[in-house]
Enzyme design. Structure first.
Site, PDB file in Angstrom:
ATOM      1  N   SER A  81      35.258  30.944  42.143  1.00 40.01           N
ATOM      2  CA  SER A  81      34.475  31.884  41.354  1.00 40.01           C
ATOM      3  C   SER A  81      33.344  32.429  42.230  1.00 40.01           C
ATOM      4  CB  SER A  81      33.917  31.157  40.143  1.00 40.01           C
ATOM      5  OG  SER A  81      33.081  32.030  39.467  1.00 40.01           O
ATOM      6  N   GLY A  82      33.227  33.748  42.263  1.00 38.63           N
ATOM      7  CA  GLY A  82      32.150  34.374  43.048  1.00 38.63           C
ATOM      8  C   GLY A  82      32.533  34.629  44.485  1.00 38.63           C
ATOM      9  N   THR A 112      37.351  39.791  42.249  1.00 39.98           N
ATOM     10  CA  THR A 112      37.368  40.991  41.420  1.00 39.98           C
ATOM     11  C   THR A 112      37.022  42.221  42.255  1.00 39.98           C
ATOM     12  OG1 THR A 112      36.736  39.617  39.579  1.00 39.98           O
ATOM     13  CG2 THR A 112      36.446  41.974  39.300  1.00 39.98           C
ATOM     14  N   ASN A 133      28.234  33.362  39.676  1.00 38.84           N
ATOM     15  CA  ASN A 133      28.506  34.787  39.871  1.00 38.84           C
ATOM     16  C   ASN A 133      27.885  35.553  38.717  1.00 38.84           C
ATOM     17  OD1 ASN A 133      29.582  37.306  40.207  1.00 38.84           O
ATOM     18  ND2 ASN A 133      31.723  36.626  40.271  1.00 38.84           N
ATOM     19  N   SER A 151      30.887  37.278  36.577  1.00 37.09           N
ATOM     20  CA  SER A 151      32.064  36.422  36.710  1.00 37.09           C
ATOM     21  C   SER A 151      33.115  36.798  35.664  1.00 37.09           C
ATOM     22  CB  SER A 151      31.631  34.973  36.512  1.00 37.09           C
ATOM     23  OG  SER A 151      32.747  34.144  36.632  1.00 37.09           O
ATOM     24  N   SER A 152      34.357  36.944  36.113  1.00 36.67           N
ATOM     25  CA  SER A 152      35.425  37.253  35.157  1.00 36.67           C
ATOM     26  C   SER A 152      35.723  35.985  34.373  1.00 36.67           C
ATOM     27  CB  SER A 152      36.692  37.679  35.885  1.00 36.67           C
ATOM     28  OG  SER A 152      36.368  38.457  37.000  1.00 36.67           O
ATOM     29  N   GLY A 173      38.751  31.896  39.602  1.00 36.48           N
ATOM     30  CA  GLY A 173      38.883  31.000  40.755  1.00 36.48           C
ATOM     31  C   GLY A 173      38.737  29.545  40.359  1.00 36.48           C
ATOM     32  N   GLU A 194      37.311  26.071  39.765  1.00 35.48           N
ATOM     33  CA  GLU A 194      35.935  25.771  39.348  1.00 35.48           C
ATOM     34  C   GLU A 194      35.697  24.270  39.299  1.00 35.48           C
ATOM     35  OE1 GLU A 194      35.279  27.753  35.630  1.00 35.48           O
ATOM     36  OE2 GLU A 194      34.746  29.633  36.616  1.00 35.48           O
TER      37      GLU A 194
HETATM   38  N1  LIG Z   1      33.239  43.185  49.423  1.00 32.92           N
HETATM   39  C1  LIG Z   1      32.075  42.966  48.850  1.00 32.92           C
HETATM   40  N2  LIG Z   1      31.020  43.695  49.224  1.00 32.92           N
HETATM   41  C2  LIG Z   1      29.832  43.515  48.634  1.00 32.92           C
HETATM   42  N3  LIG Z   1      29.579  42.608  47.686  1.00 32.92           N
HETATM   43  C3  LIG Z   1      30.594  41.838  47.276  1.00 32.92           C
HETATM   44  C4  LIG Z   1      31.899  41.996  47.821  1.00 32.92           C
HETATM   45  N4  LIG Z   1      32.689  41.107  47.221  1.00 32.92           N
HETATM   46  C5  LIG Z   1      31.917  40.417  46.342  1.00 32.92           C
HETATM   47  N5  LIG Z   1      30.656  40.867  46.357  1.00 32.92           N
HETATM   48  C6  LIG Z   1      29.537  40.396  45.555  1.00 32.92           C
HETATM   49  O1  LIG Z   1      29.882  39.150  45.020  1.00 32.92           O
HETATM   50  C7  LIG Z   1      29.812  39.158  43.600  1.00 32.92           C
HETATM   51  C8  LIG Z   1      30.913  38.331  43.007  1.00 32.92           C
HETATM   52  O2  LIG Z   1      32.163  38.921  43.281  1.00 32.92           O
HETATM   53  P1  LIG Z   1      33.373  38.842  42.288  1.00 32.92           P
HETATM   54  O3  LIG Z   1      34.426  39.678  42.863  1.00 32.92           O
HETATM   55  O4  LIG Z   1      32.928  39.112  40.941  1.00 32.92           O
HETATM   56  O5  LIG Z   1      33.792  37.365  42.395  1.00 32.92           O
HETATM   57  P2  LIG Z   1      35.007  36.618  41.719  1.00 32.92           P
HETATM   58  O6  LIG Z   1      35.742  37.651  40.959  1.00 32.92           O
HETATM   59  O7  LIG Z   1      35.742  36.048  42.819  1.00 32.92           O
HETATM   60  O8  LIG Z   1      34.404  35.629  40.839  1.00 32.92           O
HETATM   61  C9  LIG Z   1      29.949  40.581  43.205  1.00 32.92           C
HETATM   62  O9  LIG Z   1      29.280  40.819  42.003  1.00 32.92           O
HETATM   63  C10 LIG Z   1      29.280  41.279  44.379  1.00 32.92           C
HETATM   64  O10 LIG Z   1      27.896  41.318  44.186  1.00 32.92           O
HETATM   65 MG   LIG Z   2      36.138  37.818  39.046  1.00 33.57          MG
END
Ligand SMILES: Nc1ncnc2c1ncn2[C@@H]1O[C@H](COP(=O)(O)OP(=O)(O)O)[C@@H](O)[C@H]1O
Ligand SMILES: [Mg+2]
Length: 1080
Positions: free
Chosen positions: A108-109, A113, A158, A161-162, A388, A390
């Protein structure tokens, strides 16, 4: 031929592809990641797998220029990027017709996404364009903000977070244009609706609605802006840095509109969201009953009322559902009361169900909008962004489910990349040293095994009659799973953990592939049951709200189903199973997300954390397998088909086994032997570079082939065109020749006719000339003959005539003519009247002079005769007439009328009339003229009759009645007489100044015999002894002396006012105006 791999190899920080890492160890692996991360290189490859480090800051590597840079380029050509993977996947989907899936895994984070959004935006940017396609793209992209608003929340790990798993199939047509998509969602973490862990928030939409909606909307939804008013919203982190809820709300509304939500649908959704908030505020109080039990009652009914109003539910029905529960056994219905705790449980269950069903409905609704319209075969690209792995301090049923899902994904990764690969080498008979890796199938089995898997145990417990608690479930696990290597529990029969104090009694621990996770059993049974009291679902079904009714179909009393609904675990397992089967049919592309630190901060690289992720993601094994193996393989047939144009022997057709063809090809291209191996059915290529080399050659060759095809086609086209032109030219030429010949013929024909006509004319003229000549000759002959005969005759008769007979005859003839003329004249002479103008016509021209002279003489003669007949008196009369004519002819308009009047003189017969005896006697002289005149009064212009007498010496004026003399003027006293030119009878007698008669002034008179009177006056005057002439002035304006004044008498031609008479008027003391009627 050198392959373009410059960007991947040049200026590289660390190594871009872990396969090239030397020496390969975990330390060097981590070090390489760190080095690249420190230099903002967040992507690194392991062969075709992309490792993505979350930068936690915005990067400048997602611009449209970057998209263009990576578009249609080979995977290894440029520095590692998520776009390269997206491009590769999209192109093999479009060009090789292989369905793709993009599997994004990580904690997660870690950026899953974000990665999925980047992939989607890249594909959207490079695929086809057009109005329809753009609409589809926009809808697909805009589904993200909607789902994130309802399915994402801030967690400690996050901020966005989804809280649900998402798998999206994007469908393309054969050209690679997107047609639509299908979204599948997996298990929303619905417990978050009613309770959030410390430092976390509820789903974004609640905060967005309260911050972003207009006052009006909030009023309609019966909400207040203050978060603290709602029990379900934790206040810990109501406001999140970097999240603008109000703006997001507008984005979400807009996105919903783009995706295709109707305005009333949006309204319904918001009403449901509001209802959940309201529901949280309903509180219960105990009410003692006579049998000693407590029954729950709603404390403050206001929220309940408002909620019921929002959803159109009858308040009493819902209120009852919070106090009683109806249990239906096979035959009977038993109603039991709920205590306060049960009421709260029921309330939360309702809220959770309401929200999660709403979420599922939204997904279905989006799918409806984005579903592909065309029924043609689709190519599919799936993007999997699932929660992800957890590990919390306190893990519950949700984490268990999430981690199970991650196990399955790891499994599929292993299946497809590690095991599959190695097994293939063996199958194909390629020399191969086995590489050890951890296969997590055993863990998956622990969880999902039908007979004794944990999920099966849980279901069994839930369905079992009798008292079921989380503890009985744990007991069961302890007995069934005790022996499993990856299952740990204090009370299991496995004595290893009896003294493990890190393992509480109410928990069990699973050694996941990604680490050990301790699960607290509390809530497992409830959450798996996911029980919603039937009374509540029935209350919901009764709602007068289309959406709510739709969400609770089981509440329909007509469809009472005594069978228990499938448990949450069971449902999840089933959907994960479907997902896995789906993924296995597609070509996988991996993005493995790594979280560099726990602080969500940029630039921090926590080695232990990264190391842990690298380990459990099996990245080292991945590299090893990659290094030992071959980068690329392909069955002989397609390989030969693809590259056969690179060798003359195999192009265009290879007749023989495909393998030999490929061998021939490789030998011909002189690819070094260590670069590839021949398997049983496939060729294995060790290095991507070799593949690029082949691809590059193929590309060039295709270009040459295209040129060849083009050349032949152009040649064919030109030839066809030429032949057509030639054919047309012949037709045109034939027509033209015909036309030219026709024209020439007509010209000759015309010329011939002209020549012919000239010739004929010439011949005719010649003939005519001849005929004329003959005719003239004949005439001449006749004439000559006639003359000759005449001469002959005259010569013969001359002797019979005398020589001067002619003159005599002439004279005789003349005499006769003259005689006849005179005799004729005598008989036709005109009358003797001198005014007779007649005269006979002249008979012969030669008598012209004589005739005129005779006429003159005759006229003179008859005039003389006429005159000789006159007496003396008559002569005098004619003289007088002549004088009058001299005086007035052409001078006064009255004159012509006087010509025919005889000048009588004495009109009054004065000597005979006894009335005038006295007057006659008073005049000594002979009266020459006596007439009645009008004397004009000098003062007013009115007339008075007088008798005018004219003698040789005097002019006398006398009264007409009495005959008394009024005035007598001696003729010498008269200087002149003035008359007008007009048709009137006025005349003025002008007296000599100073004479005796002049005292009274000049006389102004009017007479009917003016011409006669004046002529007589003039005659007498001129015959006077002193020889002074009496002047006659003829003018329309003359002066008259009246006593002292000189008055101007003016004659005007005026319209007669009273009859035909002449009127005379004194205008002023200087002017007397006489108006005379215009002569007819
Ligand atoms: N490629 C990226 N560039 C900039 N910031 C990113 C990038 N990927 C993730 N982040 C930052 O990390 C945070 C969490 O990413 P997210 O994709 O929501 O994580 P996950 O879906 O894996 O839980 C996002 O809100 C963003 O702020
Ligand atoms: Mg996500």
């Amino acid at each position: 031929m050198e392959v373009k791999t410059k960007s991947l190899l040049d200026n590289m920080i660390g190594v871009g592809d872990m396969v090239l890492l030397e020496p390969l160890s975990e330390d060097s692996f981590i070090e390489n990641l760190r080095k690249r991360f420190d230099h903002n290189e967040i992507y690194t490859y392991i062969g075709s797998v992309v490792i993505s480090m979350n930068p936690y800051k915005s990067m400048l590597i997602y611009s449209p220029e970057k998209v263009e840079e990576y578009r249609n380029r080979n995977f290894y050509e440029l520095s590692p990027h998520i776009y390269a993977l997206a491009d590769e996947a999209y192109r093999s989907l479009r060009d090789q017709d292989k369905d793709q899936c993009i599997l994004i895994t990580g904690e997660s984070g870690a950026g899953k996404t974000e990665a999925s959004k980047l992939v989607m935006s890249y594909v959207a940017a490079v695929c086809g364009k057009g109005q329809e396609v753009n609409k589809v793209k926009e809808q697909l992209l805009q589904s993200n903000p909607v789902l994130e608003a309802f399915g994402n929340a801030k967690t400690v790990r996050n901020d966005n977070s989804s809280r649900f798993g998402k798998y999206m199939d994007i469908e393309f047509d054969f050209k690679g244009d997107p047609l639509g998509g299908v979204i599948s969602n997996y298990l929303l973490e619905k417990s978050r609706v009613v309770k959030q862990p410390r430092g976390e928030r509820n789903f974004h939409i609640f905060y967005q609605l309260l911050s972003g909606a207009s006052d009006d909307t909030l009023k309609k939804l019966k909400l207040e802006r203050d978060f603290s008013k709602y029990n379900y919203l934790s206040l810990d982190s109501a406001v999140v840095n970097g999240l603008d809820d109000a703006t997001s709300f507008r984005t979400v509304r807009n996105a919903m509109q783009i995706v295709g939500f109707m305005e009333d649908e949006v309204q319904s959704v918001l009403e449901l969201v509001a209802a959940v908030l309201k529901l949280g505020n309903i509180e219960f109080k105990p009410e003692s009953r006579c049998n000693g039990t407590d029954e729950s009652r709603v404390k403050d009914k206001n929220d309940l009322k408002e909620m019921c109003e929002l959803l159109g539910i009858e308040q009493s029905v819902l209120e009852r559902a919070f106090s009683y529960r109806t249990v239906e056994a096979k035959l009977e219905k038993v109603s039991t009361t709920l205590n306060v705790a049960q009421a709260y449980y029921a309330r939360d269950a309702l809220a959770k169900n309401l929200y999660s069903r709403l979420f599922s409905w939204i997904v279905t609704r989006i799918n409806e909008s984005i579903k592909a319209q065309a029924k043609t075969r689709h190519k599919v690209m799936g993007v999997l962004d699932i929660y992800g792995f957890e590990i919390f301090d306190d893990n519950s049923f949700e984490q268990f489910i999430i981690n199970y899902c991650n196990e399955k994904l790891q499994q599929i990764f292993i299946e497809l990349t590690l095991r599959e690969e190695q097994e293939e080498y063996i199958r194909e008979g390629i020399e191969w040293t086995n590489i050890e890796y951890f296969n997590n199938a055993i863990i998956c089995d622990l969880i999902e095994n039908h007979q004794n898997g944990i999920l099966a145990m849980l279901d069994e417990e839930c369905l079992r009659p009798g008292t079921v608690t989380d503890e009985t479930f744990l007991d069961k696990l302890n007995t069934v799973c005790a022996e499993h290597q990856h299952f740990e529990s204090r009370s299991s029969k496995n004595s290893k953990f009896l003294t493990d104090h890190s393992l509480p009694h109410s928990c069990f621990r699973i050694q996941h592939y990604a680490g050990k996770v301790l699960y607290r059993v509390e809530g497992f049974v409830d959450k798996n049951n996911d029980l919603l009291y039937r009374d509540l679902s029935q209350a919901m079904y009764k709602a007068n709200h289309s959406l709510i009714k739709h969400l609770f179909p089981e509440g329909n009393p007509a469809k009472v189903n005594l069978k228990r609904p499938p448990t949450a675990g069971f449902q999840f397992k089933a959907s994960v199973g479907t997902l896995m089967r789906n993924l296995q049919t597609k070509n996988p592309n991996y993005i493995r997300c790594i979280k560099p630190n726990d602080k969500k901060a940029p630039h921090i690289f926590t080695e232990s954390l990264v190391c842990h992720q690298v380990r459990y993601l099996g990245l080292m094994e991945n590299v090893r397998v990659r290094r030992a193996g071959y980068a690329f393989r392909q069955a002989y047939e397609p390989c030969l088909e693809r590259y056969k144009m690179l060798c003359k022997r195999t192009w265009p057709h290879w007749r023989g086994p495909a393998r030999e063809g490929v061998e021939m090809l490789m030998a011909d291209l002189q690819v070094p032997a260590e670069e590839f191996s021949y398997g049983r059915s496939k060729i294995f290529i060790r290095n991507p570079r070799t593949l690029f080399f082949l691809e590059e050659r193929r590309r060039q060759c295709l270009q040459d082939l295209a040129t060849l095809i083009q050349k032949i086609y152009r040649g064919w086209k030109c030839r066809t065109h030429f032949l057509l032109l030639k054919k047309s030219q012949i037709v045109v030429a034939a027509w033209y020749r015909r036309y030219a010949q026709e024209k020439k013929y007509l010209k000759i024909k015309r010329a011939t006719t002209v020549v012919q006509s000239y010739t004929r004319g010439w011949q005719a003229r010649k003939l005519l000339r001849e005929l004329k000549h003959q005719k003239r000759c004949k005439e001449a002959v006749t004439t000559i003959a006639a003359y000759w005969h005449g001469t002959q005759v005259r010569r013969e008769y001359r002797k019979f005539f005398r020589a001067n007979a002619g003159k005599k005859i002439y004279n005789f003839t003349i005499q006769r003519i003259m005689q006849k003329y005179f005799l004729g004249l005598k008989s036709t002479l005109p009358s003797m009247s001198p005014i007779d103008k007649n005269w006979p016509v002249r008979p012969y021209i030669f008598l012209d002079g004589v005739h005129t002279e005779l006429r003159r003489i005759f006229h003179l003669w008859r005039c003389k005769k006429y005159r000789s007949r006159f007496t003396e008196e008559k002569k005098a009369v004619y003289e007088e007439k002549l004088e009058a004519s001299e005086l007035f002819k052409d001078k006064k308009a009255l004159y012509p009328s006087s010509v025919s009047q005889p000048f009588k003189g004495d009109y009054l017969e004065i000597s005979k009339n006894p009335k005038y005896q006295k007057l006659n006697s008073s005049v000594d002289e002979k009266v020459l003229l006596a007439d009645v005149v009008n004397k004009i009064n000098r003062a007013n212009g009115k007339g008075a009759t007088r008798i005018l007498l004219l003698t040789k010496k005097n002019v006398v004026l006398a009264d007409q009645k009495t005959g008394q003399v009024k005035a007598s003027v001696a003729l010498p006293d008269l200087t002149s007489v003035s008359v007008s030119t007009q048709n009137d009878g006025f005349f003025a007698l002008r007296l000599k100044e100073g004479s005796a008669s002049a005292v009274k002034g000049d006389f102004l008179l009017s007479s009917e015999h003016l011409i006669e009177t004046i002529t007589k006056l003039h005659h007498i005057g001129s015959a006077g002894s002193d020889g002074e002439q009496l002047n006659v002035d003829i003018a329309d304006e003359f002066l008259v002396q009246f006593k002292q004044d000189k008055v101007c008498v003016k004659f005007i031609q005026g319209a007669p006012k009273n009859g035909n008479g002449v009127s005379c008027k004194r205008k002023n003391n200087r002017l007397l105006e006489v108006s005379v009627p215009a002569s007819a």
